[in-house]
Design an enzyme around this catalytic site. Structure first.
Site, PDB file in Angstrom:
ATOM      1  N   SER A   1       9.753  39.122  26.041  1.00 44.66           N
ATOM      2  CA  SER A   1       8.888  38.324  26.914  1.00 44.66           C
ATOM      3  C   SER A   1       7.649  38.989  27.538  1.00 44.66           C
ATOM      4  O   SER A   1       7.011  38.504  28.473  1.00 44.66           O
ATOM      5  CB  SER A   1       9.712  37.703  27.999  1.00 44.66           C
ATOM      6  OG  SER A   1      10.330  36.249  27.650  1.00 44.66           O
TER       7      SER A   1
ATOM      8  N   SER B   1       8.185  34.697  27.852  1.00 47.08           N
ATOM      9  CA  SER B   1       8.007  33.726  28.891  1.00 47.08           C
ATOM     10  C   SER B   1       7.116  34.549  29.793  1.00 47.08           C
ATOM     11  O   SER B   1       6.698  33.575  30.986  1.00 47.08           O
ATOM     12  CB  SER B   1       9.433  33.880  29.570  1.00 47.08           C
ATOM     13  OG  SER B   1       9.775  34.966  29.935  1.00 47.08           O
TER      14      SER B   1
ATOM     15  N   LYS C   1       5.258  38.298  37.998  1.00 43.77           N
ATOM     16  CA  LYS C   1       6.003  37.361  37.390  1.00 43.77           C
ATOM     17  C   LYS C   1       6.899  36.631  38.553  1.00 43.77           C
ATOM     18  O   LYS C   1       7.614  37.139  39.106  1.00 43.77           O
ATOM     19  CB  LYS C   1       6.801  37.783  36.164  1.00 43.77           C
ATOM     20  CG  LYS C   1       7.388  36.616  35.242  1.00 43.77           C
ATOM     21  CD  LYS C   1       8.099  37.237  34.094  1.00 43.77           C
ATOM     22  CE  LYS C   1       8.838  36.146  33.177  1.00 43.77           C
ATOM     23  NZ  LYS C   1       9.336  36.706  31.952  1.00 43.77           N
TER      24      LYS C   1
HETATM   25  N1  GLN Z   1      11.844  33.860  24.023  1.00 41.40           N
HETATM   26  C1  GLN Z   1      13.299  34.369  24.304  1.00 41.40           C
HETATM   27  C2  GLN Z   1      14.254  33.347  24.868  1.00 41.40           C
HETATM   28  O1  GLN Z   1      13.679  32.238  24.971  1.00 41.40           O
HETATM   29  C3  GLN Z   1      13.027  35.609  25.052  1.00 41.40           C
HETATM   30  C4  GLN Z   1      12.950  35.459  26.475  1.00 41.40           C
HETATM   31  C5  GLN Z   1      12.685  36.496  27.422  1.00 41.40           C
HETATM   32  O2  GLN Z   1      12.411  37.715  26.861  1.00 41.40           O
HETATM   33  N2  GLN Z   1      12.823  36.284  28.717  1.00 41.40           N
HETATM   34  O3  GLN Z   1      15.120  33.520  25.169  1.00 41.40           O
END
Ligand code: GLN
EC number: 6.3.5.7
Length: 480
Positions: free
Chosen positions: A178, A154, A79
């Site tokens: 994410s 994400s 990532k």
């Molecule tokens: N979807 C969540 C957010 O937008 C979690 C994102 C993540 O785990 N990095 O904060």
């Protein structure tokens, strides 16, 4: 099955028997990227030449007697918020578009030493803020199972890459879901380790009290193998836990006899798709048939999780992202006035969702509102953690959906941030409590979208997750 679609442990056997070379494995994956990535968009950077060079070097070393460790020669996708020396680390943000990392993250050092091959850096929501990989300045990633739908986020690029054969294994990060949610949407395995188990040195910070790095793989065995590599104490991360790391492959037992599995009733409300709920019920029945004890449990403070998360995560993000001012690194907008330079840089460099979070977080931390919002959120966080602690006095693990729905359509939630936030309702409580959880494939709905099953355990009990997940996989053959 094609080489690019095998699990790492299967490729390992072929490498050992000298039926394939590392160069062939890497070429198979690069060819797949060539074929499909224009449509999927899993990668921000493909490390084609670098990966081929490294593969050749490792093949030569193997021929001179280098030991083939379980993940030696395996193409891994990273990532794009984990630093690899000499490569771009963009966090899918314009503000870091020209940032080349001067050092390796600790997890990267470990993978490098084991001889894995960095095939590329994957697309993501900007600074990991999002649930669909639609908040990237490089464009969206599509779900390989159905390109009209999102891959989740994400870490959507990492999950899509593994699902599409564009990498064999991958690393993601999980602040509020994410790793687990994209794994669920793409039909692969994702694990968020206990807070502190994996070093975050070299991970670009979003919300430091929540962020964790973890594996995204095709099956549970590969997940255990990657955990074996990345876990462990690191003095360069002050939150790193000094704990013994077991051999996680010892937990790959097809046996859940006497395992007590709790079903949190708050995770089965009416927001859950009927087909998702049905898949969960089938999984419960399977575990029962194999001797597990299944009972309901209540986590009464679950309803506060989303609000709590969006106070704490935004507060921490507003502070962590203050460093992008056009001075230390990244993009700089020109101005002869320094304050104006900061403003212009941040205005041009950050996308809408990131700006929204910074504003929210700054507000939450500002004088007069700190007690009302930030402190209150910390109190709610403690209650959520207590709920889990009580549940784990009685249960070995909890079973729930990863997400109330399967992958949604591209563009479906981009105009409504609140709707997007709600898709993390079952993953966020786990981060607030610092617990480990795994997402495993658990079937498909009638439209062919993947459904993910989530298992949650007490801190540092990843072994329980892997054991229960492996039992499920062995008796369903759902993965891949
Ligand atoms: N979807 C969540 C957010 O937008 C979690 C994102 C993540 O785990 N990095 O904060």
């Amino acid at each position: 099955m094609e080489l690019a679609e095998l699990a790492a442990h299967e490729i390992h056997c072929l490498l050992k028997k000298k039926e394939v070379s590392v160069v062939e494995v890497v070429d198979a994956v690069l060819t797949r990227i060539d074929e499909v990535d224009d449509n999927i968009g899993a990668f921000i950077t493909v490390n084609g030449e670098g990966a081929q060079r490294e593969a050749l070097r490792i093949d030569q070393e193997i021929s001179r007697g280098r030991e083939i460790l379980p993940l030696t020669g395996i193409p891994v996708a990273i990532k794009d918020l984990i630093c690899i020396k000499g490569m771009k680390t963009t966090c899918a943000s314009r503000i870091l578009n020209n940032f080349y990392s001067p050092y390796d993250a600790t997890v990267i050092e470990k993978l490098r030493e084991a001889g894995t091959i960095f095939i590329g850096k994957t697309n993501m929501d900007e600074f990991a803020m999002g649930s669909s990989t639609e908040n990237s300045c490089f464009g969206i990633t599509r779900n390989p199972l159905n390109p009209d739908t999102v891959p989740g986020g994400s870490s959507g690029g990492s999950a899509a890459a593994v699902a599409a054969g564009e990498a064999i294994i991958a690393l993601g990060s999980d602040t509020g879901g994410s790793i687990r949610q994209p794994a669920a949407f793409c039909g692969v395995v994702g694990l968020v380790p206990t807070y502190g188990l994996v070093s975050r040195f070299g991970l670009v910070a979003f919300a430091s009290s929540l962020d964790q790095i973890g594996p995204i793989t095709r099956d549970v065995r590969d997940c255990a193998l990657l955990m074996n590599l990345i876990c462990g104490y690191d003095p360069r991360d002050s939150t790193s836990a000094a704990t013994n790391i077991p051999d996680y492959t010892d937990s790959l037992l097809n046996d859940v006899r006497e395992v007590k599995i709790g079903i949190p009733k708050q995770y089965f409300g009416e927001e859950v798709d009927e087909e998702v709920a049905e898949a969960m019920r089938e999984a419960m029945a399977l575990f029962k048939r194999h001797g597990a004890k299944i009972e309901n449990v209540s986590l009464p403070n679950t309803e506060y999780a989303i609000a709590t998360y969006y106070l704490i995560a935004t507060a921490e993000a507003s502070s962590n992202l203050a460093r992008y001012d056009g001075v230390g690194y990244g993009q700089r907008e020109k101005s002869d006035n320094i304050l104006e330079m900061y403003e212009k840089t941040r205005e041009a460099g950050f996308g809408d969702e990131v700006k929204r979070r910074i504003m929210l977080g700054t507000y939450v931390l500002s004088a007069g509102y700190y007690e009302t919002y930030y402190l209150k959120a910390q109190q709610a966080r403690a209650l959520i953690r207590d709920d889990f602690e009580k549940a784990f006095q009685k249960f070995d693990c909890l079973l729930a959906p990863v997400s109330p729905t399967t992958a949604f359509k591209v563009g479906e939630k981009t105009d409504d941030p609140l709707k997007m936030y709600l898709s993390d309702i079952f993953t966020i409580p786990v981060n607030l409590a610092g617990l480990p959880a795994i997402s495993i494939p658990c079937g498909f709905n009638s439209l062919g979208s993947a459904i993910g099953l989530q298992l949650i355990a007490k801190p540092f009990n990843e072994e329980m997750l892997l054991r229960v997940a492996y039992t499920f996989e062995e008796n369903t053959k759902m993965s891949r």
